[in-house]
Design a protein around this motif. Structure first.
Motif, mmCIF file in Angstrom:
data_model
loop_
_atom_site.group_PDB
_atom_site.id
_atom_site.type_symbol
_atom_site.label_atom_id
_atom_site.label_comp_id
_atom_site.label_asym_id
_atom_site.label_seq_id
_atom_site.Cartn_x
_atom_site.Cartn_y
_atom_site.Cartn_z
ATOM 1 N N SER A 292 0.834 -1.200 0.000
ATOM 2 C CA SER A 292 0.000 0.000 0.000
ATOM 3 C C SER A 292 0.865 1.245 0.000
ATOM 4 O O SER A 292 1.991 1.253 0.509
ATOM 5 C CB SER A 292 -0.927 0.002 1.218
ATOM 6 O OG SER A 292 -1.792 -1.110 1.198
ATOM 7 N N GLU A 293 0.320 2.300 -0.575
ATOM 8 C CA GLU A 293 1.058 3.554 -0.670
ATOM 9 C C GLU A 293 0.834 4.383 0.586
ATOM 10 O O GLU A 293 -0.263 4.375 1.171
ATOM 11 C CB GLU A 293 0.587 4.317 -1.912
ATOM 12 C CG GLU A 293 1.434 5.526 -2.254
ATOM 13 C CD GLU A 293 1.050 6.121 -3.589
ATOM 14 O OE1 GLU A 293 1.307 7.315 -3.799
ATOM 15 O OE2 GLU A 293 0.498 5.379 -4.417
ATOM 16 N N ASP A 294 1.850 5.105 0.993
ATOM 17 C CA ASP A 294 1.748 5.952 2.176
ATOM 18 C C ASP A 294 0.774 7.102 1.921
ATOM 19 O O ASP A 294 0.653 7.599 0.793
ATOM 20 C CB ASP A 294 3.124 6.515 2.547
ATOM 21 C CG ASP A 294 4.089 5.410 2.992
ATOM 22 O OD1 ASP A 294 3.595 4.360 3.432
ATOM 23 O OD2 ASP A 294 5.317 5.608 2.871
ATOM 24 N N GLY A 295 0.107 7.513 2.973
ATOM 25 C CA GLY A 295 -0.793 8.657 2.878
ATOM 26 C C GLY A 295 -2.223 8.298 2.533
ATOM 27 O O GLY A 295 -3.074 9.195 2.433
ATOM 28 N N TRP A 296 -2.517 7.002 2.373
ATOM 29 C CA TRP A 296 -3.874 6.582 2.038
ATOM 30 C C TRP A 296 -4.556 5.972 3.259
ATOM 31 O O TRP A 296 -3.927 5.275 4.046
ATOM 32 C CB TRP A 296 -3.860 5.557 0.895
ATOM 33 C CG TRP A 296 -3.588 6.177 -0.440
ATOM 34 C CD1 TRP A 296 -2.371 6.483 -0.964
ATOM 35 C CD2 TRP A 296 -4.551 6.585 -1.414
ATOM 36 N NE1 TRP A 296 -2.506 7.047 -2.199
ATOM 37 C CE2 TRP A 296 -3.844 7.119 -2.508
ATOM 38 C CE3 TRP A 296 -5.939 6.539 -1.483
ATOM 39 C CZ2 TRP A 296 -4.473 7.613 -3.642
ATOM 40 C CZ3 TRP A 296 -6.582 7.031 -2.606
ATOM 41 C CH2 TRP A 296 -5.850 7.562 -3.673
ATOM 42 N N PHE A 297 -5.857 6.234 3.397
ATOM 43 C CA PHE A 297 -6.660 5.670 4.476
ATOM 44 C C PHE A 297 -7.454 4.494 3.913
ATOM 45 O O PHE A 297 -8.255 4.670 2.994
ATOM 46 C CB PHE A 297 -7.614 6.724 5.047
ATOM 47 C CG PHE A 297 -6.923 7.909 5.639
ATOM 48 C CD1 PHE A 297 -6.569 7.913 6.981
ATOM 49 C CD2 PHE A 297 -6.621 9.024 4.859
ATOM 50 C CE1 PHE A 297 -5.938 9.009 7.534
ATOM 51 C CE2 PHE A 297 -5.981 10.116 5.405
ATOM 52 C CZ PHE A 297 -5.630 10.108 6.743
ATOM 53 N N GLU A 298 -7.219 3.322 4.440
ATOM 54 C CA GLU A 298 -7.903 2.131 3.941
ATOM 55 C C GLU A 298 -9.156 1.868 4.764
ATOM 56 O O GLU A 298 -9.112 1.827 5.989
ATOM 57 C CB GLU A 298 -6.972 0.919 3.997
ATOM 58 C CG GLU A 298 -7.568 -0.335 3.374
ATOM 59 C CD GLU A 298 -6.576 -1.474 3.299
ATOM 60 O OE1 GLU A 298 -6.851 -2.532 3.919
ATOM 61 O OE2 GLU A 298 -5.528 -1.314 2.639
ATOM 62 N N VAL A 299 -10.271 1.683 4.070
ATOM 63 C CA VAL A 299 -11.565 1.420 4.703
ATOM 64 C C VAL A 299 -12.102 0.116 4.147
ATOM 65 O O VAL A 299 -12.128 -0.083 2.930
ATOM 66 C CB VAL A 299 -12.566 2.568 4.424
ATOM 67 C CG1 VAL A 299 -13.931 2.236 5.015
ATOM 68 C CG2 VAL A 299 -12.039 3.875 4.983
ATOM 69 N N ASP A 300 -12.523 -0.760 5.039
ATOM 70 C CA ASP A 300 -13.106 -2.018 4.591
ATOM 71 C C ASP A 300 -14.456 -1.745 3.934
ATOM 72 O O ASP A 300 -15.254 -0.957 4.433
ATOM 73 C CB ASP A 300 -13.290 -2.967 5.773
ATOM 74 C CG ASP A 300 -13.577 -4.388 5.331
ATOM 75 O OD1 ASP A 300 -14.714 -4.634 4.883
ATOM 76 O OD2 ASP A 300 -12.675 -5.234 5.418
ATOM 77 N N SER A 301 -14.699 -2.401 2.800
ATOM 78 C CA SER A 301 -15.925 -2.127 2.054
ATOM 79 C C SER A 301 -17.168 -2.492 2.844
ATOM 80 O O SER A 301 -18.258 -1.974 2.567
ATOM 81 C CB SER A 301 -15.919 -2.891 0.724
ATOM 82 O OG SER A 301 -15.908 -4.293 0.941
ATOM 83 N N THR A 302 -17.049 -3.380 3.825
ATOM 84 C CA THR A 302 -18.218 -3.739 4.622
ATOM 85 C C THR A 302 -18.684 -2.583 5.502
ATOM 86 O O THR A 302 -19.809 -2.586 5.987
ATOM 87 C CB THR A 302 -17.917 -4.956 5.508
ATOM 88 O OG1 THR A 302 -16.785 -4.677 6.344
ATOM 89 C CG2 THR A 302 -17.615 -6.176 4.655
ATOM 90 N N GLU A 303 -17.820 -1.579 5.713
ATOM 91 C CA GLU A 303 -18.241 -0.389 6.445
ATOM 92 C C GLU A 303 -19.115 0.503 5.574
ATOM 93 O O GLU A 303 -19.901 1.307 6.065
ATOM 94 C CB GLU A 303 -17.014 0.400 6.924
ATOM 95 C CG GLU A 303 -16.108 -0.364 7.877
ATOM 96 C CD GLU A 303 -16.755 -0.581 9.229
ATOM 97 O OE1 GLU A 303 -17.776 0.065 9.506
ATOM 98 O OE2 GLU A 303 -16.246 -1.393 10.016
ATOM 99 N N LEU B 245 -14.741 11.133 8.932
ATOM 100 C CA LEU B 245 -14.410 10.458 7.687
ATOM 101 C C LEU B 245 -13.102 10.984 7.130
ATOM 102 O O LEU B 245 -12.876 12.198 7.109
ATOM 103 C CB LEU B 245 -15.516 10.658 6.659
ATOM 104 C CG LEU B 245 -16.755 9.761 6.783
ATOM 105 C CD1 LEU B 245 -17.800 10.175 5.773
ATOM 106 C CD2 LEU B 245 -16.371 8.312 6.576
ATOM 107 N N PRO B 246 -12.227 10.111 6.653
ATOM 108 C CA PRO B 246 -11.010 10.598 6.005
ATOM 109 C C PRO B 246 -11.358 11.244 4.668
ATOM 110 O O PRO B 246 -12.430 11.008 4.103
ATOM 111 C CB PRO B 246 -10.195 9.311 5.803
ATOM 112 C CG PRO B 246 -11.200 8.212 5.784
ATOM 113 C CD PRO B 246 -12.293 8.648 6.695
#
Length: 835
Positions: free
Chosen positions: A234-245, A326-327
């Motif tokens: 993964s690239e730095d600076g990104w916020f990962e959110v699970d799609s189930t959210e 939220l990010p």
């Protein structure tokens, strides 16, 4: 580059296509046709190609062919572009015909998905290919994009591969494959391409081409919208959110009862509220101490109840839905279920497909990532948000490039013509048509236009459209004065869109016209009417027809448009697609009710009568679509008979990759609603899937209720359904009791797709007696003398019966005189009898 007034409403914060500094090879100028051989390269003075495009279609230099558009766009940027069309894929030699590309390969399967092009909806091999000279099938491999990428890598393994086209667009994540009946990996993984450009990719392609030309490594080009690629980390600076959210496939929490305490809410969920319980226990012990006294004797002083202030505790399950927490969307990536998960779990597949379709608006879509593989082989397929749509000025520029508007000269026959044995049917169909827009906000679940072109309508200017009509009139050989179509994915969405750019930017609805037309949708057909009228007045233009599909629920909003269309732009028949009559399948298709069709039919007949024209509507229907029951098809057949329709061409539902209806077909769930493991409304969330050859044949047979070959199957089905009352010989019956002698054949409007029986005597006629039992009918005896009589129209019989010197023919029948009958000869000098 932006037009003073952009007829498309969407805001476009993107670099204009013409603002790039041209590549140094711009000095070579424009080629009459992009070269397909070394000899053509020598004529142009090229020693090599900067970019070589590989396509599964024949090369037709026309703006309706995607590879021609891409080639001309790259040429306008200064690149030397060559084309390898329909190469022999059995070895890499054909891919070396133009030498090694200096920058990259551009690969596409063609204007159509190669599997849909090769196989029918019943998985039978087609014998024709409209994108091949001579309409010959088999000129491209199955899954052509993957095969072409492999051969390009084999030919020159150090040259980057850029994959595009509709086949790549529809397979950008793990997808259900109808032909193998399983979930396949993303095409980015299977093809081993360096980068995939999905959708209409002019904007992404121009940026990628210039960055590769500046010697930027292709693996570092990860920030271009409308691209997909493989990355290991993964690239730095990104916020990962699970799609189930975003769209939870599990159990949905019930609404909170405001009359329950926090402890009661926790107890109802099998949990405890430790903070409140602790406070209560302290208060209870204190109260007990007061009640018993310090010496342990019981006191008469009543215990004071513990008073606690009300505290509002944030629900952790709603934390991501709080806007303040939220990010930023432009730095958020949604983690979809992995390939291994969606492969084994249809519910997760339906969930992933639903999330993908929620993230299609360029104004608010987020990046997505899906893992493929486990352990050391694990890698992520990263999807950037969709591309920014083109402005009106950019659309005019793309369609105004110097297209030759015809097939490459190498396809000409011995007479130098493209009309004979080497004719390309797809080009013949669009040679005098004009594409006026892109995109579709209809969102039909069985269609892939939204997944490829997007919901935002991208319209050309009126002057650009008129200029192309004049070019067709002046430059197209054999032009008769008739323009075959002014349209696009839909005939009447030109310059339509959301009335508010801000609302459009934040909208996440899959359709602007279902379940009803959105009140924010701008539905003025005035600009389209103006184009029709202006084009009709051009010198040399006799007729302008509309051949694209008409969205009739939009058309009825503008009776003036319907009048203009019916009285001036219909050639006797107008094809429209209600697709069905019943609410169940129509809701799963996201199509309007049959009432909209009835309203349009009334206007159509009214204006046809006013113009003194006898014109007809030809409705199209789909059989075996998800959500269609046998009763639905029966009701459709009754409607067809009641309205006097006899369907010739019948389309069975074709599960194309990534379509919403395909997700329904694979999972059995309605992905238009929230996907849940434990359904709260089974009637709404479960979808009736038409599987198996027998049931698909039955649904197809209902559409062709008039074909005697289908009557035995329909009789059995109607009896099983308890509708034997529809079997009879009256006008109100669907099929008769008698059965003529049939051969089991099916005659399609496309002769090559017809099926014929080996013998005309294979069928056995039967009827039913008074007890309802089948009684076989004895076939008629064939008269040997009658069998020897000439068959068919006398005008088209064999040459043996045609007039020739020395053979006497009678005047009225054109047949030879009967055997043994001598013609009368008049006596010399006799007068002819008066008549």
């Amino acid at each position: 580059m932006n037009a003073p007034i952009d007829v498309s409403f969407f805001q476009r914060d993107a670099k204009p296509l013409t603002s790039y500094r041209p590549y140094w090879a711009k000095r070579f100028g424009t080629a009459p046709f992009l070269p397909m051989s070394r000899a053509e390269m020598d004529q142009l003075g090229w020693d090599s190609c900067d970019i070589i495009l590989v396509t599964g279609d024949a090369y037709v230099d026309h703006p309706s062919f995607g590879m021609a558009v891409i080639g001309r766009v790259l040429e306008s940027q200064g690149f030397r572009v060559g084309i390898i069309a329909q190469p022999d894929w059995h070895s890499a030699e054909a891919f070396k015909a133009l030498g090694k590309p200096n920058l990259f390969w551009g690969v596409t399967a063609g204007n159509m998905d190669s599997m849909i092009n090769r196989y029918t909806a019943d998985r039978k091999i087609r014998s024709d290919d409209a994108y091949t000279p001579g309409d010959v099938g088999g000129k491209r491999p199955d899954r052509a994009a993957i095969v072409y990428c492999q051969r390009c890598r084999e030919a020159f393994n150090d040259v980057p591969i850029v994959l595009g086209g509709i086949e790549g667009s529809l397979r950008r994540i793990a997808h259900y494959d109808y032909w193998s009946d399983k979930v396949r990996r993303s095409i980015v993984v299977d093809s081993k391409c360096d980068i995939l450009l999905y959708g209409n990719a002019e904007r992404a392609l121009v940026e990628v081409a210039h960055r590769i030309a500046r010697r930027e490594p292709v693996e570092q080009i990860t920030d271009v919208r409308g691209t997909a690629f493989v990355r290991r980390a993964s690239e730095d600076g990104w916020f990962e959110v699970d799609s189930t959210e975003v769209d939870e496939p599990g159990v949905v929490e019930a609404h909170i009862n405001p009359y329950m305490t926090t402890s009661e809410q926790a107890a109802a969920q099998g949990q405890s509220c430790s903070k409140e319980d602790g406070s209560n226990s302290v208060a209870a012990s204190a109260g007990a101490a007061c009640a018993t006294g310090q010496n342990g004797t019981e006191s008469t002083v009543p215990a004071m109840p513990a008073v606690q202030p009300i505290q509002f505790v944030p629900n952790p399950n709603l934390s991501l839905r709080s806007k303040s927490k939220l990010p930023p969307r432009d730095k958020t990536v949604l983690r979809l279920p992995s390939y291994e998960q969606v492969k084994s779990d249809p519910i997760l597949y339906a969930h992933a497909n639903r999330v993908l379709h929620l993230e299609t608006n360029p104004g608010n879509a987020r990046a997505m990532v899906q893992a493929h593989g486990e352990g050391a082989t694990a890698r992520d397929v990263w999807l950037n948000p969709p591309p920014i749509p083109l402005t009106t000025a950019e659309m005019d520029w793309v369609f105004g490039l110097p297209y030759a508007r015809g097939p490459h000269p190498s396809y000409a026959d011995e007479h130098g013509s493209h009309e004979g044995a080497t004719k390309i049917p797809a080009w013949e169909m669009i040679r005098t048509s004009v594409n006026i827009m892109r995109g579709c906000f209809g969102g039909c679940t069985f269609c892939s236009i939204t997944e490829h072109e997007g919901r935002i309508i991208q319209s050309r200017s009126e002057d650009s459209i008129i200029q192309e009509i004049e070019d067709i009139r002046d430059k197209v050989k054999g032009f008769t004065g008739t323009i075959s179509d002014l349209g696009g994915p839909t005939a009447n969405m030109y310059r339509l869109g959301c009335s508010s750019p801000e609302i459009e930017k934040h909208c996440r609805k899959p359709s602007c016209v279902f379940p009803g037309i959105c009140p924010n949708l701008h539905t003025d057909h005035g600009p389209l009417i103006k184009i029709y009228r202006r084009a009709r007045k051009l010198p040399g233009i006799k007729k302008i027809l509309i051949g694209s599909g008409l969205r009739y629920d939009l058309a009825v909003k503008s009776p003036e448009y319907v009048k203009e269309l019916v009285q001036h732009h219909v050639g006797g028949y107008l094809k429209i697609a209600p697709e069905h009559t019943e609410a169940g399948p129509l809701n799963k298709m996201m199509k309007p009710g049959i009432g909209s069709y009835d309203k349009f039919k009334q206007l159509f007949e009214k204006y046809s009568e006013e113009a003194g024209k006898k014109q007809f509507l030809i409705p199209y229907f789909i059989a075996a679509h998800p959500g269609t029951s046998d009763e639905d098809m029966m009701n459709l057949a009754i409607w067809l008979k009641k309205n006097g329709f006899r369907a010739d061409q019948v389309q069975t539902f074709y599960p194309s990759p990534m379509a919403t209806a395909t997700a329904m077909y694979h999972s059995g769930r309605n992905t238009l609603t929230k996907v849940r493991r434990e359904m709260r409304d089974e009637e709404e969330e479960r979808v009736d899937i038409v599987r198996g050859e027998k049931r698909r044949r039955l649904h197809k047979a209902f559409l062709r209720y008039h074909d005697p070959n289908n009557w035995p199957l329909l009789r059995d089905a109607l009896k099983t359904m308890g509708r034997a009352d529809l079997i009879g010989n009256g006008k109100h019956h669907l099929i008769p009791t008698f059965q003529p002698l049939v051969d089991g054949s099916y005659q399609s409007a496309r002769k090559k797709n017809s099926t014929t029986s080996a013998s005309v005597k294979t069928g056995m006629g039967y009827t039913t007696n008074k007890d309802g039992k089948a009684v076989a009918l004895r076939p008629r005896q064939v008269d040997e003398h009658a069998a020897k009589e000439p068959k068919g129209d006398v005008r088209f019989r064999a040459q043996d019966n045609q007039a020739r010197p020395g053979k006497l023919m009678t005047q009225h029948t054109g047949l030879p005189p009967r055997a043994g009958v001598k013609p009368r000869t008049a006596a010399p000098g006799a007068k002819k009898p008066k008549r």
